[in-house]
Enzyme design. Structure first.
Site, short mmCIF file in Angstrom:
data_model
loop_
_atom_site.label_atom_id
_atom_site.label_comp_id
_atom_site.label_asym_id
_atom_site.label_seq_id
_atom_site.Cartn_x
_atom_site.Cartn_y
_atom_site.Cartn_z
N ALA A 22 36.32 51.39 55.35
CA ALA A 22 34.88 51.70 55.44
C ALA A 22 34.21 50.83 56.50
O ALA A 22 33.35 51.30 57.26
CB ALA A 22 34.22 51.49 54.08
N ASP A 127 39.18 39.05 39.02
CA ASP A 127 38.67 38.23 37.92
C ASP A 127 37.25 38.59 37.47
O ASP A 127 36.84 38.25 36.37
CB ASP A 127 38.67 36.75 38.31
CG ASP A 127 40.08 36.19 38.43
OD1 ASP A 127 41.04 36.92 38.14
OD2 ASP A 127 40.21 35.02 38.84
N ARG A 246 55.63 38.28 19.35
CA ARG A 246 56.24 38.42 20.67
C ARG A 246 55.17 38.12 21.74
O ARG A 246 53.98 38.28 21.48
CB ARG A 246 56.75 39.85 20.89
CG ARG A 246 57.90 40.24 20.01
CD ARG A 246 59.20 39.57 20.46
NE ARG A 246 60.36 40.04 19.71
CZ ARG A 246 60.78 39.52 18.55
NH1 ARG A 246 60.14 38.50 18.01
NH2 ARG A 246 61.85 40.01 17.95
O1 F6P Z 1 41.77 35.04 41.50
C1 F6P Z 1 42.60 36.11 41.23
C2 F6P Z 1 43.85 35.66 40.49
O2 F6P Z 1 44.64 36.79 40.27
C3 F6P Z 1 43.61 34.89 39.20
O3 F6P Z 1 43.35 35.70 38.09
C4 F6P Z 1 44.91 34.14 39.06
O4 F6P Z 1 44.74 32.99 38.28
C5 F6P Z 1 45.24 33.79 40.48
O5 F6P Z 1 44.59 34.76 41.30
C6 F6P Z 1 46.71 33.76 40.78
O6 F6P Z 1 46.87 33.35 42.10
P1 F6P Z 1 48.24 33.40 42.89
O7 F6P Z 1 48.54 34.84 43.19
O8 F6P Z 1 47.96 32.62 44.13
O9 F6P Z 1 49.27 32.82 42.01
#
Ligand code: F6P
Length: 323
Positions: A22, A127, A246
């Protein structure tokens, strides 16, 4: 403004490609040239910058990840790195920048803006922890991925009368865990903003058993303490909980995949708006969606404010609906 650049930074999020497309096509319509910066600030410092035309962004709308790739870069957090970044932009004659990414990425964008570069941010992170927007790019797709997993896990949980602890992403923010617990029908949600101890988690699972449920699901944000395996160890030793337990860690499956219609639309609207804002002479702001309106918020405010997702309300709803 005739030459702008675009980058994706921080953790990738489904829909980033739709936003790049975009940005490129809107800029082209305004007769601007667009450059893509590979691997975010790391690539900027290395001068990894290439021309992006309309054809370079063909066929990417439906793809997860980011064609520009991404990185997390420490050097750019300090002023010398930022000044080097500015020099790279100047060398390429770039007079406007769109940064698509999360909190840390937007801090970098703000630093460049303070050095005089016109910058617009676009919130991209699964997030949903970015202030100034109801939703960030990638959140909806990640939520759908988590829900798909919970639905599948419940089938087997019910068949064996088991409890499952499912870890969702979210280092500091429990949004994904909270929403997926409500929409996936979980019995327990454990998030960094509202930590429970192992006994409370055990009690909540036991209560579900006593209420006659033939499965129990606890969604746990990765950033919540105690961590998922501590909870599992406690439950394994405890005689209190009627279910066998689990663990499933969803991990990076949540970050990949084709963006949902919602994320494609959000990313597209934000990408278009970012270029329109640059064209109008705006800078130092992030595009944000509030309700159905796409507006903007100063980057200063975005990085200084913690996003609040109405924790009390959602906690109560989660509790009532899990009965
Ligand atoms: O900020 C996005 C995110 O996916 C978080 O939820 C997670 O803690 C982090 O990135 C993981 O980061 P990486 O891919 O660098 O391990």
């Amino acid at each position: 403004m005739r030459r702008i650049a675009v980058m994706t930074s921080g953790g990738d999020a489904p829909g980033m490609n739709a936003a790049i497309r975009a940005v490129v096509r809107t800029a082209t319509a305004y007769e601007m040239e667009v450059y893509g910066i590979r691997q975010a600030y790391k690539g900027l410092l290395a001068g990894d910058i290439e021309r992006l035309g309309n054809r370079e962004v063909s066929g990417i709308l439906q793809r997860g990840g980011t064609i520009l790739q991404t990185a997390r870069n420490k050097e750019f957090m300090e002023e010398p790195g930022q000044k080097r970044g500015l020099r790279r932009l100047n060398e390429h004659g770039i007079d406007g920048l769109v940064v698509i990414g999360g909190d840390g990425s937007l801090r970098g964008a703000m630093a460049l803006c303070r050095l005089g570069v016109p910058v617009i941010g676009i919130p991209g992170s699964i997030d949903n922890d970015i202030y100034g927007t109801d939703m960030s790019i990638g959140v909806d797709t990640a939520l759908n991925t988590i829900l798909d997993a919970i639905d599948r896990i419940r089938d087997t949980a019910t068949s064996h009368e088991r409890a499952f602890l499912i870890e969702a992403m979210g280092r500091n923010c429990g949004y994904l865990a909270m929403m997926s617990s409500i929409l996936g029908g979980a019995e327990v949600v454990h998030i960094p903003e509202r930590p429970m101890d192992v006994e409370q988690i055990g009690q909540a699972l036991e209560d579900a058993y006593l209420r006659g449920k033939n499965h129990a699901i606890a969604v746990m944000a990765e950033g919540a303490n105690p961590k998922i395996y501590e909870v599992k160890d406690y439950l394994d030793k405890s005689t209190q909980v009627g279910f066998e337990v689990r663990v499933v860690i969803l991990g990076h499956t949540q970050r990949g995949g084709s963006p949902t219609a919602f994320d494609r639309l959000l990313a597209t609207r934000m990408g278009v708006k970012a270029v329109q804002f640059l064209n109008e002479g705006k800078s130092g702001v992030m595009v944000g969606v509030q309700g159905s309106h796409i507006g903007y918020v100063p980057l200063e405010e975005v990085v200084a404010t913690k996003r609040d997702f109405d924790l009390e309300k959602w906690t109560e709803i989660a509790h009532i609906l899990s009965r």
